[in-house]
Design an enzyme around this catalytic site. Structure first.
Site, short mmCIF file in Angstrom:
data_model
loop_
_atom_site.label_atom_id
_atom_site.label_comp_id
_atom_site.label_asym_id
_atom_site.label_seq_id
_atom_site.Cartn_x
_atom_site.Cartn_y
_atom_site.Cartn_z
N LEU A 39 0.81 -1.22 0.00
CA LEU A 39 0.00 0.00 0.00
C LEU A 39 0.84 1.27 0.00
CD1 LEU A 39 -2.54 -1.25 2.67
CD2 LEU A 39 -2.75 -1.37 0.18
N GLU B 146 0.28 5.93 -0.47
CA GLU B 146 -0.65 7.03 -0.15
C GLU B 146 -1.89 7.05 -1.05
OE1 GLU B 146 -0.95 9.25 2.34
OE2 GLU B 146 0.72 8.21 3.31
N HIS C 219 -3.57 4.40 -2.08
CA HIS C 219 -4.53 3.50 -1.43
C HIS C 219 -5.10 4.16 -0.16
CE1 HIS C 219 -1.76 0.45 -3.42
NE2 HIS C 219 -2.93 0.14 -3.94
N ASP D 196 -5.71 4.25 -12.75
CA ASP D 196 -6.07 3.16 -13.65
C ASP D 196 -7.43 3.51 -14.27
OD1 ASP D 196 -3.82 1.28 -13.10
OD2 ASP D 196 -4.62 1.47 -11.07
N VAL E 132 -3.14 10.32 -6.77
CA VAL E 132 -2.25 10.88 -5.74
C VAL E 132 -0.83 10.82 -6.31
CG1 VAL E 132 -1.41 10.68 -3.37
CG2 VAL E 132 -3.79 10.11 -3.91
N SER F 161 2.38 0.94 -6.90
CA SER F 161 3.21 -0.07 -6.22
C SER F 161 4.39 -0.44 -7.11
CB SER F 161 2.39 -1.32 -5.91
OG SER F 161 1.28 -0.96 -5.14
#
Ligand code: PAF
Length: 282
Positions: free
Chosen positions: A24, A26, A28, A141, A167, A177
């Site tokens: 995870l 920021e 998420h 996405d 973000v 990620s």
């Protein structure tokens, strides 16, 4: 998970779901905070979904650290973490897949032919397992988020899909990620991606709406990278993901960039809402 969710619903609680593949960041966390602000209970799922990776993709090396993720989510006071095993989700004999036709075959779907079928299949299972009222996805996405909103609408799923802003790092790189794969040289050049979208934004702000002109300026900027190459730059209708020639009043659009550093592919985008007099972009 489903029996816990049923009990919570019996108590009249609203449930928010943040589907993730873990590791995870920021981005998420902002989805988690969005869910916590609007729901009584927040569930975060962590599952690196094998069905959305082709054999030549990064399923095996995708970063995983459940203990780290648990700590982050505990700090955020998340109510439930749903982290199933692949064998629980896809037991022997599993054979039901969900596909959003057309939208899943263009742009990212052309390059990653099984990807969206895997995404819609797992997210539908997560919707059913958690009985969530609200689900939160990131605009980074963009095609995935659009497909999932379409799936929920087409299936009359009793869930609202929320698409939250991208973000970014302080230099503009969209959080992902996969950023962890970048070497330091690649990381410093990765900033060109968001900068190219900023250039596109500036063109639109001064009324330059011709897509070929915008794409050419973005290409020129991205050609400054020594360690990577653009996979594509596209300007598409935000509903169909079909490429367009001109940004026109009345429509919604995405400018999409995919950029490759060796085996690492990063994506980013700019959303343009030109339904009113002035284009609003984010
Ligand atoms: O965006 C992701 O992390 C994944 O595609 C999702 C939505 C969790 C499905 O596996």
């Amino acid at each position: 998970m489903q029996s816990i969710a049923k009990n919570l619903k019996r108590e009249g609680k609203s449930l928010g779901l943040v589907p993730t593949m873990g590791f995870l960041h920021e981005g998420h966390i902002s989805l988690v905070r969005g869910s916590k602000a609007a729901n009584d209970v927040t569930i975060v799922s962590i599952f690196v979904n094998p069905a959305q990776f082709a054999p030549n993709e990064d399923f095996n090396r995708y970063p995983r650290d459940l203990e780290r993720d648990k700590k982050i989510l505990e700090n955020e006071n998340v109510d439930y973490i749903f982290a199933p095993e692949a064998a629980d989700i896809y037991p022997p004999g599993f054979s039901t897949y969900i596909t959003v036709e057309e939208l899943s075959n263009v742009i990212e779907g052309e390059i990653r032919p099984i990807h969206f079928k895997g995404v819609t299949t797992i997210v539908n299972i997560l919707f059913n397992a958690t009985l969530a009222d609200n689900a939160y996805f990131g605009q980074k996405d963009a095609q995935q988020a659009t497909i999932l909103a379409k799936m929920a609408a087409d299936q009359c799923a009793p869930i609202k899909v929320h698409i939250e802003p991208i973000v970014r790092e302080t230099d503009g790189l969209a959080l992902s990620s996969r950023n962890i794969y970048l070497s330091s040289e690649e990381r410093s050049e990765a900033v060109l991606i968001s900068q190219s979208l900023k250039i596109a934004k500036e063109f639109i702000e001064i009324g330059k709406y011709d897509c070929a002109v915008i794409i050419k300026a973005m290409q020129k900027h991205l050609s400054g990278a020594k360690t990577g190459l653009p996979d594509y730059i596209k300007i598409v209708n935000a509903k169909t993901f079909h490429s367009i020639d001109k940004i026109e009043q009345g429509g919604e659009y995405f400018i999409l960039v995919a950029f490759k550093f060796g085996k690492t592919r990063l994506i980013d985008n700019l959303y343009i809402d030109y339904r009113e007099e002035i284009p609003v972009m984010q």
